[in-house]
Design a protein around this motif. Sequence first.
Motif, PDB file in Angstrom:
ATOM      1  N   LEU A  19       0.848  -1.183   0.000  1.00 57.31           N
ATOM      2  CA  LEU A  19       0.000   0.000   0.000  1.00 57.31           C
ATOM      3  C   LEU A  19       0.887   1.237   0.000  1.00 57.31           C
ATOM      4  CD1 LEU A  19      -2.469  -1.223   2.784  1.00 57.31           C
ATOM      5  CD2 LEU A  19      -2.694  -1.439   0.303  1.00 57.31           C
ATOM      6  N   ALA A  20       0.639   2.176  -0.932  1.00 55.98           N
ATOM      7  CA  ALA A  20       1.497   3.343  -1.073  1.00 55.98           C
ATOM      8  C   ALA A  20       0.806   4.648  -0.729  1.00 55.98           C
ATOM      9  CB  ALA A  20       2.077   3.369  -2.469  1.00 55.98           C
ATOM     10  N   ALA A  21       1.223   5.795  -1.413  1.00 53.88           N
ATOM     11  CA  ALA A  21       0.809   7.130  -0.965  1.00 53.88           C
ATOM     12  C   ALA A  21      -0.027   8.012  -1.889  1.00 53.88           C
ATOM     13  CB  ALA A  21       2.071   7.914  -0.700  1.00 53.88           C
ATOM     14  N   CYS A  22      -1.222   8.760  -1.521  1.00 53.25           N
ATOM     15  CA  CYS A  22      -1.907   9.898  -2.213  1.00 53.25           C
ATOM     16  C   CYS A  22      -3.384  10.008  -1.951  1.00 53.25           C
ATOM     17  CB  CYS A  22      -1.639   9.913  -3.704  1.00 53.25           C
ATOM     18  SG  CYS A  22      -2.265  11.334  -4.606  1.00 53.25           S
ATOM     19  N   GLY A  23      -4.296  10.871  -2.265  1.00 53.69           N
ATOM     20  CA  GLY A  23      -5.719  10.779  -2.100  1.00 53.69           C
ATOM     21  C   GLY A  23      -6.592  11.932  -2.194  1.00 53.69           C
ATOM     22  N   ILE A  48     -20.374  12.812   0.814  1.00 51.49           N
ATOM     23  CA  ILE A  48     -19.424  11.750   1.111  1.00 51.49           C
ATOM     24  C   ILE A  48     -18.460  11.675  -0.058  1.00 51.49           C
ATOM     25  CG2 ILE A  48     -21.063  10.017   0.225  1.00 51.49           C
ATOM     26  CD1 ILE A  48     -19.654   7.975   2.065  1.00 51.49           C
ATOM     27  N   THR A  49     -17.170  11.725   0.242  1.00 49.14           N
ATOM     28  CA  THR A  49     -16.148  11.749  -0.798  1.00 49.14           C
ATOM     29  C   THR A  49     -15.562  10.360  -0.994  1.00 49.14           C
ATOM     30  OG1 THR A  49     -15.593  14.036  -0.242  1.00 49.14           O
ATOM     31  CG2 THR A  49     -13.991  12.807  -1.569  1.00 49.14           C
ATOM     32  N   PHE A  50     -15.686   9.851  -2.202  1.00 47.53           N
ATOM     33  CA  PHE A  50     -15.140   8.546  -2.562  1.00 47.53           C
ATOM     34  C   PHE A  50     -13.888   8.720  -3.412  1.00 47.53           C
ATOM     35  CE2 PHE A  50     -19.705   7.701  -2.090  1.00 47.53           C
ATOM     36  CZ  PHE A  50     -19.714   6.530  -1.327  1.00 47.53           C
ATOM     37  N   ALA A  51     -12.879   7.939  -3.134  1.00 47.29           N
ATOM     38  CA  ALA A  51     -11.708   7.869  -3.999  1.00 47.29           C
ATOM     39  C   ALA A  51     -11.933   6.783  -5.037  1.00 47.29           C
ATOM     40  CB  ALA A  51     -10.455   7.556  -3.188  1.00 47.29           C
ATOM     41  N   THR A  52     -11.580   7.072  -6.282  1.00 43.91           N
ATOM     42  CA  THR A  52     -11.713   6.098  -7.352  1.00 43.91           C
ATOM     43  C   THR A  52     -10.712   6.446  -8.441  1.00 43.91           C
ATOM     44  OG1 THR A  52     -13.356   4.931  -8.705  1.00 43.91           O
ATOM     45  CG2 THR A  52     -13.467   7.342  -8.687  1.00 43.91           C
ATOM     46  N   GLU A  53     -10.381   5.488  -9.272  1.00 44.20           N
ATOM     47  CA  GLU A  53      -9.349   5.733 -10.282  1.00 44.20           C
ATOM     48  C   GLU A  53      -9.809   6.610 -11.437  1.00 44.20           C
ATOM     49  OE1 GLU A  53      -6.216   2.473 -11.156  1.00 44.20           O
ATOM     50  OE2 GLU A  53      -8.026   1.424 -10.511  1.00 44.20           O
ATOM     51  N   GLY A  54     -10.981   6.329 -11.974  1.00 50.30           N
ATOM     52  CA  GLY A  54     -11.445   7.068 -13.144  1.00 50.30           C
ATOM     53  C   GLY A  54     -10.870   6.553 -14.449  1.00 50.30           C
ATOM     54  N   LYS A  89     -19.320  12.687  -3.876  1.00 49.63           N
ATOM     55  CA  LYS A  89     -18.242  13.419  -4.534  1.00 49.63           C
ATOM     56  C   LYS A  89     -17.125  12.421  -4.809  1.00 49.63           C
ATOM     57  CE  LYS A  89     -14.854  17.133  -3.715  1.00 49.63           C
ATOM     58  NZ  LYS A  89     -14.358  18.126  -2.717  1.00 49.63           N
ATOM     59  N   PHE A  90     -16.445  12.585  -5.948  1.00 45.22           N
ATOM     60  CA  PHE A  90     -15.410  11.626  -6.314  1.00 45.22           C
ATOM     61  C   PHE A  90     -14.069  12.322  -6.515  1.00 45.22           C
ATOM     62  CE2 PHE A  90     -19.422   9.765  -7.549  1.00 45.22           C
ATOM     63  CZ  PHE A  90     -19.307   8.474  -7.053  1.00 45.22           C
ATOM     64  N   GLU A  91     -13.033  11.723  -5.913  1.00 43.44           N
ATOM     65  CA  GLU A  91     -11.661  12.185  -6.090  1.00 43.44           C
ATOM     66  C   GLU A  91     -10.911  11.115  -6.870  1.00 43.44           C
ATOM     67  OE1 GLU A  91     -10.141  14.961  -5.234  1.00 43.44           O
ATOM     68  OE2 GLU A  91     -11.705  15.919  -4.012  1.00 43.44           O
ATOM     69  N   GLU A  92     -10.445  11.455  -8.058  1.00 47.17           N
ATOM     70  CA  GLU A  92      -9.741  10.474  -8.881  1.00 47.17           C
ATOM     71  C   GLU A  92      -8.285  10.365  -8.434  1.00 47.17           C
ATOM     72  OE1 GLU A  92     -10.640  10.724 -13.122  1.00 47.17           O
ATOM     73  OE2 GLU A  92     -12.396  11.941 -12.598  1.00 47.17           O
ATOM     74  N   THR A  93      -7.903   9.135  -8.132  1.00 47.96           N
ATOM     75  CA  THR A  93      -6.609   8.872  -7.509  1.00 47.96           C
ATOM     76  C   THR A  93      -6.033   7.579  -8.063  1.00 47.96           C
ATOM     77  OG1 THR A  93      -7.420   9.886  -5.457  1.00 47.96           O
ATOM     78  CG2 THR A  93      -5.429   8.556  -5.294  1.00 47.96           C
ATOM     79  N   GLN A  94      -4.747   7.535  -8.298  1.00 49.71           N
ATOM     80  CA  GLN A  94      -4.113   6.305  -8.753  1.00 49.71           C
ATOM     81  C   GLN A  94      -4.268   5.225  -7.691  1.00 49.71           C
ATOM     82  OE1 GLN A  94      -0.038   7.230  -9.720  1.00 49.71           O
ATOM     83  NE2 GLN A  94      -0.563   8.056 -11.723  1.00 49.71           N
ATOM     84  N   PHE A  95      -4.492   3.985  -8.130  1.00 50.73           N
ATOM     85  CA  PHE A  95      -4.766   2.910  -7.184  1.00 50.73           C
ATOM     86  C   PHE A  95      -3.597   2.672  -6.233  1.00 50.73           C
ATOM     87  CE2 PHE A  95      -5.283  -1.512  -5.799  1.00 50.73           C
ATOM     88  CZ  PHE A  95      -6.590  -1.465  -5.357  1.00 50.73           C
ATOM     89  N   ASP A  96      -2.375   2.834  -6.724  1.00 46.50           N
ATOM     90  CA  ASP A  96      -1.210   2.581  -5.883  1.00 46.50           C
ATOM     91  C   ASP A  96      -1.136   3.515  -4.677  1.00 46.50           C
ATOM     92  OD1 ASP A  96      -0.428   0.526  -7.509  1.00 46.50           O
ATOM     93  OD2 ASP A  96       1.112   1.663  -8.565  1.00 46.50           O
ATOM     94  N   SER A  97      -1.832   4.651  -4.755  1.00 43.72           N
ATOM     95  CA  SER A  97      -1.769   5.614  -3.656  1.00 43.72           C
ATOM     96  C   SER A  97      -3.126   5.838  -2.983  1.00 43.72           C
ATOM     97  CB  SER A  97      -1.221   6.951  -4.169  1.00 43.72           C
ATOM     98  OG  SER A  97      -2.015   7.444  -5.227  1.00 43.72           O
ATOM     99  N   VAL A 110     -13.171   4.461  -0.190  1.00 43.62           N
ATOM    100  CA  VAL A 110     -12.622   4.055  -1.483  1.00 43.62           C
ATOM    101  C   VAL A 110     -13.681   3.230  -2.207  1.00 43.62           C
ATOM    102  CG1 VAL A 110     -10.842   2.741  -2.698  1.00 43.62           C
ATOM    103  CG2 VAL A 110     -10.262   4.030  -0.621  1.00 43.62           C
ATOM    104  N   ALA A 111     -13.991   3.629  -3.435  1.00 40.54           N
ATOM    105  CA  ALA A 111     -14.939   2.903  -4.282  1.00 40.54           C
ATOM    106  C   ALA A 111     -14.199   2.506  -5.551  1.00 40.54           C
ATOM    107  CB  ALA A 111     -16.144   3.775  -4.607  1.00 40.54           C
ATOM    108  N   ASN A 112     -13.477   1.381  -5.490  1.00 48.74           N
ATOM    109  CA  ASN A 112     -12.629   1.006  -6.624  1.00 48.74           C
ATOM    110  C   ASN A 112     -12.336  -0.493  -6.620  1.00 48.74           C
ATOM    111  OD1 ASN A 112     -11.025   2.878  -8.680  1.00 48.74           O
ATOM    112  ND2 ASN A 112      -9.757   1.079  -8.295  1.00 48.74           N
ATOM    113  N   GLN A 113     -13.398  -1.306  -6.472  1.00 48.77           N
ATOM    114  CA  GLN A 113     -13.245  -2.760  -6.475  1.00 48.77           C
ATOM    115  C   GLN A 113     -12.170  -3.216  -5.487  1.00 48.77           C
ATOM    116  OE1 GLN A 113     -15.121  -5.355  -8.357  1.00 48.77           O
ATOM    117  NE2 GLN A 113     -16.387  -3.546  -7.988  1.00 48.77           N
ATOM    118  N   VAL A 114     -12.299  -2.776  -4.261  1.00 49.65           N
ATOM    119  CA  VAL A 114     -11.374  -3.185  -3.204  1.00 49.65           C
ATOM    120  C   VAL A 114     -11.729  -4.608  -2.774  1.00 49.65           C
ATOM    121  CG1 VAL A 114     -10.589  -2.747  -0.859  1.00 49.65           C
ATOM    122  CG2 VAL A 114     -11.044  -0.830  -2.404  1.00 49.65           C
TER     123      VAL A 114
END
Length: 270
Positions: A19-23, A48-54, A89-97, A110-114
């Motif tokens: 698991l790495a860094a960003c968000g 509610i803010t969800f992180a996802t790759e996009g 609300k969605f924040e697009e973020t690389q999966f590695d971070s 996180v909403a990204n097939q975890v």
Amino acid sequence: MNRRSLGLVGILAAASLALAACGGGTGGGSPAPGTDTSLSGIKDAGTITFATEGTYKPFSFHEGGSGPLTGYDVDVATAVAGKLGVKAKFEETQFDSIFAGLEANRFDAVANQVTINPVRLEKYDLSIPYTVSQGVIVVQDSTTDITSFADLKGKTTAQSLTSNWYTLATDSGAKVEAVEGWAQSVSLLKDGRVNAIVNDKLTFLDYQHSNPNSGLKIAATTKESSDSAFAFRKGSTALTNAVNTALKDLSADGTLAKLSEKYFGADVSK
């Protein structure tokens, strides 16, 4: 889908995750002992803010590359937010971070097939599953001598060498033709240069939904499932419970099945 689908073999082989860094979250950081503002913070903010790759079709992507953010995960998350009485609300973020961003309170979930596995269950709060999948063997419609993973012995499959599906194929006795991804695997299979592909069922359903006359079929399915969920910071009990209630309601009223059919042509929610 190879990166996310590592979860299936992660469960089977208890593989560790890096698991790495960003968000950009609204629900507060990891709650102090006896204090859980994960749900009240979202209610107060109204979002509610969800992180996802996009960039992960069909789960989270931009139609045509530049259209609005859409996808199965995006639609399910939006429906969950509606049940909570807030906006998504969605924040697009690389999966590695993406997990580092969650831990840093940059978003609420996180909403990204975890994939649910022991490592993540220990480190994060996870919802009940909203996606369920298995590993599958894909063959040409005319193939009759492959009906189980044992039948792969001595056969040739098309796999990425860095994928967990490579391990499953070789453990089943298959010889592997190295490929860079799903599209190349399909090309080799259709040309008869390999006998089969081992991959995630969702990958095949997504492909088949767009190519109904592909000439391919599922020959066998793993008994073990790979379940995907929303991820929250550890201690977000109130928010996790509220999302679980929302997901149960969305299952009962047919919303999850409808969204599944929209993107996969089948119900992948259970």
